[in-house]
Scaffold this motif. Structure first.
Motif, mmCIF file in Angstrom:
data_model
loop_
_atom_site.group_PDB
_atom_site.id
_atom_site.type_symbol
_atom_site.label_atom_id
_atom_site.label_comp_id
_atom_site.label_asym_id
_atom_site.label_seq_id
_atom_site.Cartn_x
_atom_site.Cartn_y
_atom_site.Cartn_z
ATOM 1 N N ASP A 199 -6.183 -1.806 2.623
ATOM 2 C CA ASP A 199 -5.809 -0.470 3.118
ATOM 3 C C ASP A 199 -4.426 -0.083 2.603
ATOM 4 O O ASP A 199 -4.191 1.044 2.177
ATOM 5 C CB ASP A 199 -5.759 -0.456 4.662
ATOM 6 N N GLU A 212 -4.370 0.803 -1.115
ATOM 7 C CA GLU A 212 -4.884 2.164 -1.311
ATOM 8 C C GLU A 212 -3.818 3.204 -0.960
ATOM 9 O O GLU A 212 -3.599 4.169 -1.677
ATOM 10 C CB GLU A 212 -6.073 2.364 -0.360
ATOM 11 N N PHE A 213 -3.152 2.973 0.153
ATOM 12 C CA PHE A 213 -2.091 3.864 0.640
ATOM 13 C C PHE A 213 -0.964 3.945 -0.392
ATOM 14 O O PHE A 213 -0.501 5.026 -0.768
ATOM 15 C CB PHE A 213 -1.580 3.293 1.971
ATOM 16 N N LYS A 214 -0.570 2.782 -0.869
ATOM 17 C CA LYS A 214 0.530 2.699 -1.839
ATOM 18 C C LYS A 214 0.183 3.458 -3.129
ATOM 19 O O LYS A 214 1.046 4.113 -3.727
ATOM 20 C CB LYS A 214 0.808 1.213 -2.131
ATOM 21 N N ALA A 215 -1.082 3.370 -3.527
ATOM 22 C CA ALA A 215 -1.514 4.017 -4.780
ATOM 23 C C ALA A 215 -1.343 5.541 -4.732
ATOM 24 O O ALA A 215 -1.230 6.197 -5.769
ATOM 25 C CB ALA A 215 -2.968 3.650 -5.068
ATOM 26 N N LYS A 216 -1.289 6.090 -3.532
ATOM 27 C CA LYS A 216 -1.122 7.546 -3.395
ATOM 28 C C LYS A 216 0.302 7.977 -3.709
ATOM 29 O O LYS A 216 0.589 9.158 -3.848
ATOM 30 C CB LYS A 216 -1.431 7.963 -1.947
ATOM 31 N N TYR A 217 1.226 7.021 -3.734
ATOM 32 C CA TYR A 217 2.653 7.336 -3.944
ATOM 33 C C TYR A 217 3.200 6.502 -5.096
ATOM 34 O O TYR A 217 4.050 5.616 -4.896
ATOM 35 C CB TYR A 217 3.450 7.048 -2.668
ATOM 36 N N TRP A 237 4.042 3.964 7.163
ATOM 37 C CA TRP A 237 2.738 3.411 7.535
ATOM 38 C C TRP A 237 2.626 3.514 9.057
ATOM 39 O O TRP A 237 3.610 3.357 9.779
ATOM 40 C CB TRP A 237 2.649 1.947 7.098
#
Ligand code: 13P
Ligand code: SF4
Length: 315
Positions: free
Chosen positions: A96, A99-104, A168
């Motif tokens: 999770d 995925e979150f990190k990939a947005k930034y 987060w």
């Protein structure tokens, strides 16, 4: 065996095996008293790095044992209860967060030490509540940052620095339950008390606190304070050291309501004296991590320790 007999046995086995016991301030008093070193997450990480012992028995929760292992791959690191986890660390799962990190993609990641070794591998710098503010302040103003996993500590740092870190959505199940509404009631009942709070508390509680800091910082604040009465907004284990250092001062634990005095972290409190002895005697429960994981997770922790030394937060 009574507690004194267990303590004696623990000391004997510890000596025989050249083991060291590190304990967090949230441990039960008996464990704090038997420990070679008690501290907050930052001090314990530093101690874990410096020890010459062959075995590190970490009385805290799982991520703390992992941190000690990452800093001492060649040593045996054991914890008294393998089930001692952390709601905050558990709120941030590897896939999770990836995925979150990939947005930034243009953000760096600062992670609170209360996270798994896997999350540490996705982080640029680790921080604790004892250095989060200073670490963020040390970075260029225009540096974009993701802060994980504690939204309360992250929010506090945002407010204190004027930054806009992406947070987060994780929190500590113990601190999260404290409300400003009930804390104000406690303040009104104790108008002569100073309110000290851990930054894992939510914003509304932190806003009415007289002092905000890590467990170690709270203890230091009280030790240096001329006030005699304190409302303490964090896990109840801290009271033991506060009373030991300040027998003439009065401490009242801030609770979530009149009927619930549940400020115990159920994970921290899984550790008992019997389990500490069993852990030392049988050298369990061992923390084992792959070399690759250790290598990747070590980098951001060492960075934290380096920055903390440079800034004079630790020696
Ligand atoms: P510190 O040790 O940084 O005060 O953090 C408290 C905590 O929640 C440990 O689990
Ligand atoms: Fe995790 Fe909160 Fe317990 Fe600390 S007090 S170990 S942050 S659940």
């Amino acid at each position: 065996m009574n507690t004194r007999e267990i303590s004696e046995k623990i000391n004997a086995v510890k000596k025989e095996k050249n083991a060291i016991i590190l304990a967090h301030y949230y441990q039960i008093p008996e464990i704090q008293d038997i420990a070679d070193y008690i501290g907050d997450s930052l001090n314990l990480a530093q101690k874990a790095k410096e020890t010459k012992a062959d075995i590190i028995l970490f009385c805290g929760v799982h991520f703390m044992g992992e941190t000690a292992k990452i800093l001492n791959p060649e040593k045996k690191v054991i914890i008294p209860d393998i089930n001692a986890g952390c709601s905050l660390a558990d709120s941030c799962k590897y896939s999770d967060f990836k995925e979150f990190k990939a947005k930034y993609p243009d953000h760096m990641v600062i992670s609170y030490i209360n996270c798994s070794a896997e999350i540490k591998t996705l982080s640029d710098i680790i921080c604790t509540s004892g250095n989060a503010l200073q670490i963020v302040k040390s970075l260029p103003e225009n540096q974009k940052i993701i802060f994980a996993p504690d939204k309360n500590l992250g929010g506090y740092v945002n407010r204190m620095t004027g930054r806009n870190m992406v947070l987060w959505d994780g929190s500590c199940e113990v601190h999260e339950l404290l409300t400003a509404e009930y804390t104000i009631k406690m303040k009104m009942k104790n108008p002569d008390a100073v309110l000290i709070a851990h930054p894992e508390c939510n914003n509304a509680v932190l806003e009415i606190a007289d002092f905000v800091g890590s467990t170690q910082a709270m203890i230091k604040y009280v030790n240096n304070s001329k006030n005699r009465k304190f409302l303490v907004a964090t896990e109840s284990g801290i009271i033991h050291q506060l009373v030991k250092d300040n027998p003439d001062k009065e401490f009242i634990v801030v609770t979530q309501s009149e009927t619930c005095a549940c400020n115990d972290c159920r994970h921290m409190k899984l550790n008992t004296m019997e389990k500490v002895l069993d852990s030392l005697e049988n050298e369990r429960y061992e923390i084992s991590l792959s070399n690759d994981l250790i290598k990747k997770a070590e980098k951001p922790i060492l960075k934290m320790l380096d920055i903390s030394k440079q800034l004079g937060i630790i020696k």
